[in-house]
Design a protein around this motif. Structure first.
Motif, PDB file in Angstrom:
ATOM      1  N   CYS A   1      -0.802   7.201   8.069  1.00 16.17           N
ATOM      2  CA  CYS A   1      -1.324   6.672   6.815  1.00 16.17           C
ATOM      3  C   CYS A   1      -2.611   6.005   7.225  1.00 16.17           C
TER       4      CYS A   1
ATOM      5  N   TYR B   1      -2.198   5.982  -2.476  1.00 19.83           N
ATOM      6  CA  TYR B   1      -3.290   6.405  -1.589  1.00 19.83           C
ATOM      7  C   TYR B   1      -2.792   7.999  -1.008  1.00 19.83           C
TER       8      TYR B   1
ATOM      9  N   THR C   1      -2.252   0.917  -6.165  1.00 19.37           N
ATOM     10  CA  THR C   1      -3.091   2.215  -5.886  1.00 19.37           C
ATOM     11  C   THR C   1      -2.339   2.810  -5.046  1.00 19.37           C
TER      12      THR C   1
ATOM     13  N   GLU D   1      -9.198   5.106   3.455  1.00 22.45           N
ATOM     14  CA  GLU D   1      -9.034   4.323   2.247  1.00 22.45           C
ATOM     15  C   GLU D   1      -7.897   3.071   2.639  1.00 22.45           C
ATOM     16  N   VAL D   2      -7.201   3.628   3.214  1.00 23.84           N
ATOM     17  CA  VAL D   2      -5.872   2.754   3.679  1.00 23.84           C
ATOM     18  C   VAL D   2      -6.581   1.666   4.760  1.00 23.84           C
TER      19      VAL D   2
ATOM     20  N   LEU E   1       0.866  -1.236   0.141  1.00 23.10           N
ATOM     21  CA  LEU E   1       0.083  -0.149   0.020  1.00 23.10           C
ATOM     22  C   LEU E   1       0.845   1.374   0.057  1.00 23.10           C
TER      23      LEU E   1
ATOM     24  N   ASN F   1       1.625   4.994  -0.297  1.00 17.53           N
ATOM     25  CA  ASN F   1       1.052   6.458   0.403  1.00 17.53           C
ATOM     26  C   ASN F   1       1.851   7.700   0.066  1.00 17.53           C
TER      27      ASN F   1
ATOM     28  N   LYS G   1      -2.766  11.321   1.139  1.00 17.87           N
ATOM     29  CA  LYS G   1      -3.426  11.865   2.234  1.00 17.87           C
ATOM     30  C   LYS G   1      -2.689  13.057   2.748  1.00 17.87           C
TER      31      LYS G   1
ATOM     32  N   ASN H   1      -6.227   7.631   7.065  1.00 16.43           N
ATOM     33  CA  ASN H   1      -6.892   7.625   5.925  1.00 16.43           C
ATOM     34  C   ASN H   1      -7.699   6.544   5.609  1.00 16.43           C
TER      35      ASN H   1
END
Length: 182
Positions: A81, A74, A72, A86-87, A48, A50, A76, A84
């Motif tokens: 992180c 992310y 993806t 979505e995370v 993930l 960021n 922020k 967020n």
């Protein structure tokens, strides 16, 4: 706690163009990040990525971005992180117990992310040689704090070999060759 590749994800924190060049030992950190990311991708560990306020700090550095492919990214504005949503949702959807964390800056966004992950019940492994701060002292203090909070510290090489667990692993030769470049 031992790493299990089926229960592990990686959180990459803010390795961005306008910030990374100012990080102490950034060339060495970049080398470790690339080996770590290549190894994790080889082992099919979810990553993930960021970015903190992309408009101001730019995109993820090109060497890392090119490895991520269609991963993806992310966006922020919070330092952590994990604040967020979505995370948070992405991590929960992966159903992992352990999160490997690397990136910059150790004493701000990485530290706050680690603290929030620990508070949420994740086992956190901090890849100490694949992260940094502008000042070496800030990085060292952040590592001490993260360890005091309950995170485990490791290196790129130790993490990758722990995920392999055996020289009989199908990706052993590929990961071993990556580690030899360090």
């Amino acid at each position: 706690m031992r790493l299990d590749s089926k229960q592990t994800a990686m959180l990459l924190v803010d390795v961005q163009e306008r910030l990374f060049a100012h990080i102490h030992n950034h060339e060495l950190i970049e080398k470790h990040l690339l080996v770590l990311l290549k190894g994790l991708k080889t082992l099919e560990i979810p990553i993930l990525c960021n970015q903190q306020y992309t408009k101001g700090l730019g995109q993820t550095i090109s060497s890392v971005h090119s490895l991520l492919g269609k991963t993806t990214i992310y966006e922020k504005c919070t330092f952590s992180c994990y604040q967020n949503s979505e995370v948070t949702e992405a991590l929960e959807a992966l159903h992992v117990k352990c999160v490997i964390v690397a990136g910059v800056e150790s004493h701000v966004c990485v530290l706050q992310s680690v603290c929030d992950l620990l508070d949420a019940g994740f086992e956190v492994i901090v890849c100490a040689d694949a992260m940094g701060s502008r000042k070496a002292y800030d990085h060292e203090m952040a590592l001490r704090r993260m360890e005091q909070e309950g995170a485990s510290l490791a290196t790129t090489e130790s993490l990758l070999f722990e995920l392999l667990q055996s020289a009989l692993h199908p990706q052993f030769k590929e990961v071993s060759a990556l580690v030899k470049t360090l």
